[in-house]
Every structure is written in C-alpha cells, then in structure tokens.
Design an enzyme around this catalytic site. Structure first.
Site, PDB file in Angstrom:
ATOM      1  N   LYS A  42      59.699  67.971  10.183  1.00  0.00           N
ATOM      2  CA  LYS A  42      58.394  67.472   9.814  1.00  0.00           C
ATOM      3  C   LYS A  42      58.321  67.113   8.341  1.00  0.00           C
ATOM      4  CE  LYS A  42      56.614  70.835  13.073  1.00  0.00           C
ATOM      5  NZ  LYS A  42      56.014  72.195  13.135  1.00  0.00           N
ATOM      6  N   GLY A  43      59.263  67.639   7.558  1.00  0.00           N
ATOM      7  CA  GLY A  43      59.161  67.591   6.099  1.00  0.00           C
ATOM      8  C   GLY A  43      58.982  66.218   5.484  1.00  0.00           C
ATOM      9  N   ASP A  99      63.268  64.897   3.293  1.00  0.00           N
ATOM     10  CA  ASP A  99      62.388  65.471   2.273  1.00  0.00           C
ATOM     11  C   ASP A  99      63.198  66.004   1.090  1.00  0.00           C
ATOM     12  OD1 ASP A  99      63.490  67.557   3.774  1.00  0.00           O
ATOM     13  OD2 ASP A  99      61.595  68.624   4.060  1.00  0.00           O
ATOM     14  N   ASP A 102      69.538  70.104  -0.079  1.00  0.00           N
ATOM     15  CA  ASP A 102      69.825  71.354  -0.782  1.00  0.00           C
ATOM     16  C   ASP A 102      71.346  71.585  -0.736  1.00  0.00           C
ATOM     17  OD1 ASP A 102      69.892  73.970  -1.680  1.00  0.00           O
ATOM     18  OD2 ASP A 102      68.614  74.800  -0.138  1.00  0.00           O
ATOM     19  N   LYS A 130      68.358  68.985  -4.746  1.00  0.00           N
ATOM     20  CA  LYS A 130      68.771  70.116  -5.595  1.00  0.00           C
ATOM     21  C   LYS A 130      70.252  69.906  -5.873  1.00  0.00           C
ATOM     22  CE  LYS A 130      65.612  73.534  -3.610  1.00  0.00           C
ATOM     23  NZ  LYS A 130      65.538  74.720  -2.738  1.00  0.00           N
ATOM     24  N   PHE A 151      62.429  77.317  -4.613  1.00  0.00           N
ATOM     25  CA  PHE A 151      61.873  76.893  -3.331  1.00  0.00           C
ATOM     26  C   PHE A 151      60.573  76.127  -3.563  1.00  0.00           C
ATOM     27  CE2 PHE A 151      59.975  77.045   0.847  1.00  0.00           C
ATOM     28  CZ  PHE A 151      61.067  76.738   1.640  1.00  0.00           C
ATOM     29  N   ASP A 158      57.146  72.517   3.508  1.00  0.00           N
ATOM     30  CA  ASP A 158      56.374  73.701   3.890  1.00  0.00           C
ATOM     31  C   ASP A 158      57.058  75.007   3.509  1.00  0.00           C
ATOM     32  OD1 ASP A 158      58.555  73.605   5.812  1.00  0.00           O
ATOM     33  OD2 ASP A 158      57.424  75.076   6.971  1.00  0.00           O
ATOM     34  N   ARG A 164      52.067  71.971   3.437  1.00  0.00           N
ATOM     35  CA  ARG A 164      52.528  70.575   3.557  1.00  0.00           C
ATOM     36  C   ARG A 164      51.516  69.585   2.992  1.00  0.00           C
ATOM     37  NH1 ARG A 164      57.024  70.565   6.967  1.00  0.00           N
ATOM     38  NH2 ARG A 164      56.974  72.011   8.716  1.00  0.00           N
TER      39      ARG A 164
HETATM   40  P1  5GP Z   1      70.282  71.750   3.383  1.00  0.00           P
HETATM   41  O1  5GP Z   1      70.878  71.675   4.753  1.00  0.00           O
HETATM   42  O2  5GP Z   1      70.622  70.558   2.509  1.00  0.00           O
HETATM   43  O3  5GP Z   1      70.639  73.053   2.708  1.00  0.00           O
HETATM   44  O4  5GP Z   1      68.731  71.849   3.534  1.00  0.00           O
HETATM   45  C1  5GP Z   1      67.945  70.768   3.915  1.00  0.00           C
HETATM   46  C2  5GP Z   1      66.653  71.218   4.552  1.00  0.00           C
HETATM   47  O5  5GP Z   1      66.271  72.529   4.119  1.00  0.00           O
HETATM   48  C3  5GP Z   1      65.514  70.334   4.129  1.00  0.00           C
HETATM   49  O6  5GP Z   1      65.334  69.251   5.006  1.00  0.00           O
HETATM   50  C4  5GP Z   1      64.324  71.278   4.142  1.00  0.00           C
HETATM   51  O7  5GP Z   1      63.760  71.321   5.419  1.00  0.00           O
HETATM   52  C5  5GP Z   1      64.917  72.631   3.820  1.00  0.00           C
HETATM   53  N1  5GP Z   1      64.784  72.992   2.386  1.00  0.00           N
HETATM   54  C6  5GP Z   1      65.781  73.096   1.470  1.00  0.00           C
HETATM   55  N2  5GP Z   1      65.288  73.457   0.265  1.00  0.00           N
HETATM   56  C7  5GP Z   1      63.945  73.548   0.427  1.00  0.00           C
HETATM   57  C8  5GP Z   1      62.866  73.866  -0.477  1.00  0.00           C
HETATM   58  O8  5GP Z   1      63.016  74.125  -1.683  1.00  0.00           O
HETATM   59  N3  5GP Z   1      61.611  73.853   0.072  1.00  0.00           N
HETATM   60  C9  5GP Z   1      61.373  73.556   1.388  1.00  0.00           C
HETATM   61  N4  5GP Z   1      60.112  73.577   1.786  1.00  0.00           N
HETATM   62  N5  5GP Z   1      62.366  73.273   2.251  1.00  0.00           N
HETATM   63  C10 5GP Z   1      63.628  73.255   1.769  1.00  0.00           C
END
Ligand code: 5GP
Length: 175
Positions: A42-43, A99, A102, A130, A151, A158, A164
């Site tokens: 949903k992000g 969105d 990370d 990030k 975060f 969210d 959101r």
């Molecule tokens: P990754 O697989 O790159 O570690 O994480 C990607 C997903 O993790 C993003 O689409 C998001 O849903 C969630 N995510 C990662 N960091 C954050 C953050 O700081 N805040 C929020 N709300 N979601 C995050």
C-alpha cells in the site's frame, strides 16, 4: 509511538514529485505504447497518485501487493506476492513505483519476478532510499529523496497501518 523530526515537508515533496514526473516524461517521450506504472501497495499509493498526475506521456496503471514487515520496523527479508498484476507487460515499458528502498531485498525480488515476464524495459522509481542500508546491490533509476537509517512514516508509509495520511515524511519515535 509519536512523530519526531519532520524530514521532508509537503512543499518539498510536491516540488520533487513534479521534477521526477518531468524527468520520466522526458525519458519516455517517444514510447510507442502507453507507459505502464506499477504501484507497490500500500505504501506507494499516494506517491503514485501524485506522480502520474504530472506525467505527460500516455500511461496505464496497475498495482501489486507484496507481503509486508507485519508490524515490525526491520525487514524480515521474506517477501511473497499477495496480489499480482492484471495487465500483461510483455514487450511493454514498465516503471515500478516504490515507497522506500531499504535493504533492497523487496526490490530485488520483485524486479526479478517482473523481468521474467519479458517487459521491453523495466525501471524503478522510489520516493525514498536509505542508501546506507543496502544488503543487495540494487539501485532505483529514479529516487525522490535519500533518507537516513531511521523508521519513517507519512505520505503513504505506515507503521502498523497508521500514519499513511500524514502530508509529510516524519521519523517515528518511541514515546
Ligand atoms: P527492503 O526490502 O528494501 O528492506 O524494504 C522495502 C520495504 O520495507 C518498503 O517497501 C517498505 O514497505 C518497508 N520499509 C523499509 N523502511 C521503512 C521505513 O523507514 N518506514 C516504513 N514505513 N516502511 C519501511
């Protein structure tokens, strides 16, 4: 939980989203078939809605849902497809709208999955990144803002399905 620092204001978001849309519209000026935007729910729903309204080339839109972190604030690294695309992307230009990137694990999983469907081109547009947190060497083609390893919530992002609707990007803090 409460919102601490505001990292990105609504005005900064608006300016950057318009600039990204202009850049994408320029890059795809000569597309033969409508450019397909794929929003990761949903992000990315608010970012995608704002972005596509400033795109000046023909578009189509679809959405994907991958499993999330649950209520945790750190990646489990385990990703599953919960809702798949309804459009066929074979030989089409596709932009995946995220969105935040990370560790890069989610992006790695989904871009590999979509590449298997033989799009003509596949690029990634993420509102936030990030940069210092990557566990996999993968970078979006278009990035709104780089953010530190904290975060963040708001503008579609969210924590436990809350926040959101905030019009800015803020850092979530313990009370
Ligand atoms: P990754 O697989 O790159 O570690 O994480 C990607 C997903 O993790 C993003 O689409 C998001 O849903 C969630 N995510 C990662 N960091 C954050 C953050 O700081 N805040 C929020 N709300 N979601 C995050």
């Amino acid at each position: 939980m409460k919102i601490g620092d505001i990292l990105i204001t609504p005005e900064q978001i608006e300016t950057r989203v318009k600039a990204l849309a202009a850049e994408i519209s320029r890059d795809y000026q000569t597309v033969e078939q409508p450019l397909i935007f794929v929003g990761m729910l949903k992000g990315a729903f608010i970012f995608m809605a704002d972005l596509v309204r400033h795109i000046t080339v023909p578009t189509q839109m679809d959405f994907l849902i991958l499993s999330s972190y649950g209520d945790a604030t750190k990646s489990s690294g385990v990703v599953r497809m919960l809702y798949d695309l309804q459009v066929d992307i074979v030989n089409r230009d596709v932009i995946l709208v995220e969105d935040i990137v990370d560790t890069g694990l989610t992006l790695h999983y989904i871009s590999r999955e979509l590449e298997l469907r033989s799009p003509k081109t596949l690029k990634i547009c993420s509102l936030l990144s990030k940069d210092e947190c990557r566990k996999i060497d993968i970078e979006p083609d278009y990035v709104g803002f780089s953010v530190p390893d904290r975060f963040v919530v708001g503008y579609g992002l969210d924590y436990a399905q809350q926040y959101r609707n905030l019009p800015y990007i803020g850092v979530l803090e313990e009370d």
